[in-house]
Design a protein around this motif. Structure first.
Motif, PDB file in Angstrom:
ATOM      1  N   ALA A 291      48.174  59.069  59.139  1.00  0.00           N
ATOM      2  CA  ALA A 291      48.579  59.714  60.386  1.00  0.00           C
ATOM      3  C   ALA A 291      49.231  58.723  61.340  1.00  0.00           C
ATOM      4  N   LYS A 292      48.618  57.526  61.444  1.00  0.00           N
ATOM      5  CA  LYS A 292      49.186  56.511  62.340  1.00  0.00           C
ATOM      6  C   LYS A 292      50.546  56.041  61.831  1.00  0.00           C
ATOM      7  N   ALA A 293      50.653  55.864  60.516  1.00  0.00           N
ATOM      8  CA  ALA A 293      51.932  55.435  59.950  1.00  0.00           C
ATOM      9  C   ALA A 293      53.009  56.480  60.197  1.00  0.00           C
ATOM     10  N   GLN A 343      66.550  59.836  57.738  1.00  0.00           N
ATOM     11  CA  GLN A 343      65.752  59.269  56.643  1.00  0.00           C
ATOM     12  C   GLN A 343      64.352  58.886  57.130  1.00  0.00           C
ATOM     13  N   MET A 344      64.270  58.362  58.357  1.00  0.00           N
ATOM     14  CA  MET A 344      62.969  58.000  58.906  1.00  0.00           C
ATOM     15  C   MET A 344      62.094  59.231  59.106  1.00  0.00           C
ATOM     16  N   LYS A 345      62.682  60.327  59.547  1.00  0.00           N
ATOM     17  CA  LYS A 345      61.905  61.562  59.721  1.00  0.00           C
ATOM     18  C   LYS A 345      61.357  62.046  58.386  1.00  0.00           C
ATOM     19  N   GLN A 346      62.165  61.922  57.347  1.00  0.00           N
ATOM     20  CA  GLN A 346      61.699  62.306  56.021  1.00  0.00           C
ATOM     21  C   GLN A 346      60.563  61.388  55.556  1.00  0.00           C
ATOM     22  N   ALA A 347      60.686  60.085  55.855  1.00  0.00           N
ATOM     23  CA  ALA A 347      59.636  59.140  55.489  1.00  0.00           C
ATOM     24  C   ALA A 347      58.351  59.435  56.251  1.00  0.00           C
ATOM     25  N   ALA A 351      54.719  60.274  54.665  1.00  0.00           N
ATOM     26  CA  ALA A 351      53.524  59.508  54.995  1.00  0.00           C
ATOM     27  C   ALA A 351      52.414  60.436  55.501  1.00  0.00           C
ATOM     28  N   GLN A 352      52.764  61.439  56.284  1.00  0.00           N
ATOM     29  CA  GLN A 352      51.785  62.386  56.805  1.00  0.00           C
ATOM     30  C   GLN A 352      51.095  63.141  55.667  1.00  0.00           C
ATOM     31  N   ARG A 356      52.694  57.971  49.884  1.00  0.00           N
ATOM     32  CA  ARG A 356      53.045  56.640  50.356  1.00  0.00           C
ATOM     33  C   ARG A 356      54.268  56.064  49.638  1.00  0.00           C
ATOM     34  N   ASP A 357      54.346  56.281  48.330  1.00  0.00           N
ATOM     35  CA  ASP A 357      55.491  55.746  47.582  1.00  0.00           C
ATOM     36  C   ASP A 357      56.780  56.422  48.013  1.00  0.00           C
ATOM     37  N   ALA A 358      56.724  57.708  48.266  1.00  0.00           N
ATOM     38  CA  ALA A 358      57.925  58.440  48.688  1.00  0.00           C
ATOM     39  C   ALA A 358      58.329  58.077  50.107  1.00  0.00           C
ATOM     40  N   ALA A 359      57.371  57.584  50.880  1.00  0.00           N
ATOM     41  CA  ALA A 359      57.668  57.258  52.282  1.00  0.00           C
ATOM     42  C   ALA A 359      58.488  55.985  52.423  1.00  0.00           C
ATOM     43  N   LYS A 360      58.442  55.091  51.443  1.00  0.00           N
ATOM     44  CA  LYS A 360      59.126  53.803  51.564  1.00  0.00           C
ATOM     45  C   LYS A 360      60.637  53.978  51.477  1.00  0.00           C
TER      46      LYS A 360
END
Length: 360
Positions: A291-293, A343-347, A351-352, A356-360
């Motif tokens: 959540a924090k990430a 791209q950041m919004k998708q990451a 993450a939410q 985690r792997d898809a968020a990078k």
């Protein structure tokens, strides 16, 4: 300062602190003993410096700390203070403050230039009227005396000029503070620094001790209702005002260029910082709270959107000032920032969801 007391006396006082990264990652607690007076004092008030040099703090990090006291009772009891929070501003926050300060100084210069122009015109009008009265009244005894009404008008000009000088000196100090703030925000553009130094030099040349002497000379002449002396003082003051007006107008032009150059340097630094922070986020996301990430990545996405908006605004300003290729480059950079934000919004969404792997 630590203030601790207990009826049984104090056996020890300890400061407990921990660093929390902007992603919410917590370092282990550090416990530092506080030196107490000899014996078993019932109350102590002692200074304590919490060292942060070795914490490897980064912009946006937080340090939380509190005090723990243990008394000297047969069965020792422990007391704890409330927790205090020290948060470092992010680089983006420092740059935002620097931009706001730049806009404020620009507005001050605009207002000063307008007021200086108007005041110079009033002083020249008074000087011409005084000269005309002296010519028309030559040969008469009363021509050497200044009328009370004219003295009041000249005194009003002197007060306004004194206030204008005070405001100009404050603006000069604000410019020096703006330079310091820009350096703290990481703006090291040499051209911006050179422009700001030129503006300070312009104001220094105009705000001379002679101007205050001329104001004092005018006040003394007015207090004696001395027409000839007042006329000369008004003429000299009008010349000093002309020099101040020209210096302020040159400063306006220089400041517009400096503000644009500073904005360009700011935007470039913000783009670099975003890239660096995104890299650190990619490294930390695997062990950070999901959540924090996600919230942190959403914050980065918002900054990227803001950067894109500012780049487009800068492109419009650049088009008006210079036009050409640099404006087009800023537009291209704005499009790249918008793509990065998406791209950041998708990451953040990944993450939410714990991907985690898809968020990078």
């Amino acid at each position: 300062v630590i203030d601790a007391h207990d009826d049984h006396g104090l056996a020890s006082v300890t400061i407990v602190s921990r660093r929390i990264s902007r992603l919410g990652l917590e370092d282990p607690e550090r416990r530092e003993s506080v030196a107490l007076p000899a014996g078993v004092p019932e109350r102590v008030m002692v200074p304590f410096l919490l060292g942060l040099e070795s914490r490897a703090l980064l912009p946006g990090d937080t340090v939380r700390y509190y005090a723990v006291a243990v008394d000297n009772a047969p069965r020792p009891r422990t007391g704890r203070s409330r927790e205090y929070i020290l948060r470092l501003p992010t680089v983006a926050e420092m740059r935002a403050a620097e931009r706001a300060a730049t806009e404020s100084v620009g507005a001050q210069l605009d207002a000063l230039a307008a007021a200086s122009k108007q005041l110079q015109r009033q002083t020249e009008d008074l000087s011409r009227e005084a000269s005309r009265s002296a010519t028309e009244g030559s040969g008469r005894r009363e021509a050497s005396s200044l009328s009370f009404e004219d003295a009041k008008r000249a005194e009003a000009v002197a007060r306004q000029q004194e206030e204008l000088v005070r405001q100009a000196e404050e603006t000069r100090e604000a410019i020096a503070e703006l330079q310091r703030a820009a350096e703290e925000a990481g703006v090291q553009d040499p051209e911006f620094k050179r422009r700001m130094e030129e503006i300070a030099q312009q104001l220094d040349r105009a705000l001379t001790p002679e101007m205050r002497q001329q104001l004092e000379e005018l006040r003394q002449a007015l207090s004696q209702l001395d027409a000839a002396r007042s006329r000369r003082a008004l003429e000299e003051l009008a010349e000093a005002q002309r020099q101040l007006k020209e210096a302020l107008e040159r400063s306006q032009t220089l400041f517009e260029r400096a503000a644009m150059e500073g904005q360009m340097a700011n935007l470039a630094a913000e783009a670099r910082d975003l890239a660096d922070e995104q890299g650190r986020w990619n490294e930390d996301v695997a062990r950070a709270d999901s959540a924090k990430a996600a919230r942190q990545e959403e914050s980065l996405a918002a900054r990227a959107d803001s950067l894109a908006s500012e780049l487009r605004e800068a492109a419009g300003d650049m088009e008006q000032m210079q036009g050409g290729e640099q404006s087009q480059q800023l537009e291209s950079a704005a499009e790249a920032a918008e793509s990065a934000a998406q791209q950041m919004k998708q990451a953040a969404a990944a993450a939410q969801q714990g991907k985690r792997d898809a968020a990078k």
